[in-house]
Design a protein around this motif. Structure first.
Motif, PDB file in Angstrom:
ATOM      1  N   THR A  36     -94.533   9.804-127.999  1.00  0.00           N
ATOM      2  CA  THR A  36     -94.201  10.944-128.843  1.00  0.00           C
ATOM      3  C   THR A  36     -95.342  11.150-129.826  1.00  0.00           C
ATOM      4  N   THR A  37     -95.816  12.393-129.934  1.00  0.00           N
ATOM      5  CA  THR A  37     -96.921  12.714-130.836  1.00  0.00           C
ATOM      6  C   THR A  37     -96.404  13.450-132.061  1.00  0.00           C
ATOM      7  N   ALA A  39     -97.589  16.078-133.485  1.00  0.00           N
ATOM      8  CA  ALA A  39     -97.693  17.531-133.330  1.00  0.00           C
ATOM      9  C   ALA A  39     -97.827  17.822-131.842  1.00  0.00           C
ATOM     10  N   PRO A  40     -97.627  19.072-131.420  1.00  0.00           N
ATOM     11  CA  PRO A  40     -97.828  19.384-130.000  1.00  0.00           C
ATOM     12  C   PRO A  40     -99.205  18.927-129.522  1.00  0.00           C
ATOM     13  N   HIS A  41     -99.235  18.257-128.372  1.00  0.00           N
ATOM     14  CA  HIS A  41    -100.471  17.636-127.894  1.00  0.00           C
ATOM     15  C   HIS A  41    -101.351  18.567-127.065  1.00  0.00           C
ATOM     16  N   GLY A  42    -100.790  19.564-126.392  1.00  0.00           N
ATOM     17  CA  GLY A  42    -101.576  20.497-125.585  1.00  0.00           C
ATOM     18  C   GLY A  42    -102.059  19.929-124.262  1.00  0.00           C
ATOM     19  N   VAL A  70     -96.442  15.273-118.551  1.00  0.00           N
ATOM     20  CA  VAL A  70     -95.913  15.930-119.740  1.00  0.00           C
ATOM     21  C   VAL A  70     -94.417  16.123-119.586  1.00  0.00           C
ATOM     22  N   GLY A  72     -92.641  17.221-122.596  1.00  0.00           N
ATOM     23  CA  GLY A  72     -92.329  18.141-123.685  1.00  0.00           C
ATOM     24  C   GLY A  72     -93.584  18.450-124.472  1.00  0.00           C
ATOM     25  N   ALA A  73     -93.489  19.375-125.434  1.00  0.00           N
ATOM     26  CA  ALA A  73     -94.658  19.784-126.210  1.00  0.00           C
ATOM     27  C   ALA A  73     -95.252  18.626-127.011  1.00  0.00           C
ATOM     28  N   SER A  74     -94.410  17.653-127.363  1.00  0.00           N
ATOM     29  CA  SER A  74     -94.878  16.510-128.155  1.00  0.00           C
ATOM     30  C   SER A  74     -94.577  15.183-127.477  1.00  0.00           C
ATOM     31  N   THR A  75     -94.290  15.198-126.174  1.00  0.00           N
ATOM     32  CA  THR A  75     -93.982  13.948-125.465  1.00  0.00           C
ATOM     33  C   THR A  75     -94.641  13.932-124.091  1.00  0.00           C
TER      34      THR A  75
END
Length: 168
Positions: A36-37, A39-42, A70, A72-75
């Protein structure tokens, strides 16, 4: 340069070129481990990442490269470089640290075509040729900025119109 199936990675001073770091808030002790990051990792599934600076997990994922999926946007989840699922169950969760994507650009060459590549280089540009593709120009702008573009032969603008000739 490391050519792979439809991709190209770069090395500088013996190590892969990495993109800017993304802060990790946690890595689950699961199979597969979920990162889990903050912020969104891209990132995109199939990207390679380098993880460093995490604490609390033993053995630690620090200083290792992984292929990600990927979720999710942050996972994202982790695979080893042979695309085998990892299982961190029982190792304790990790926190902190960073993830950096290995800088990669797309290329038109499949893995079966790589042996037939021909090239020539001049300072920061390389012309790459293959019988199945138009010639491409690989340009180095900086360690983490490269372009690969098909070479256009001939005029890039239309011929002038409305011209006339008169003799005197």
């Amino acid at each position: 340069l490391e050519f792979g199936h439809e991709g190209l990675r770069f090395y500088n001073n013996g190590a892969p070129v990495l993109e800017p770091a993304v802060t990790i808030t946690s890595i689950s002790a699961a199979g597969p481990p979920v990162v889990t990051t903050a912020a969104p990792h891209g990132y995109a599934s199939g990207d390679w990442v380098f993880i460093t600076g995490t604490t609390g997990m033993s053995p630690s994922p620090n200083g290792s490269y992984y292929i990600i999926t990927v979720t999710g946007a942050s996972t994202f989840t982790l695979l080893d470089l042979n695309q085998n699922a990892l299982n961190f169950t029982g190792f304790g969760a990790a926190s902190g640290g960073t993830s950096q994507r290995v800088y990669t650009i797309s290329s038109p060459y499949t893995s079966s075509e790589l042996a037939a590549l021909k090239y020539t280089q001049n300072v920061s540009q390389m012309i790459i040729c293959h019988p199945n593709h138009p010639p491409f120009l690989l340009t180095n702008i900086s360690a983490a900025s490269w372009t690969l573009a098909a070479i256009t032969f001939g005029a890039t603008i239309a011929a002038p119109t409305g011209q006339s000739v008169a003799t005197t």
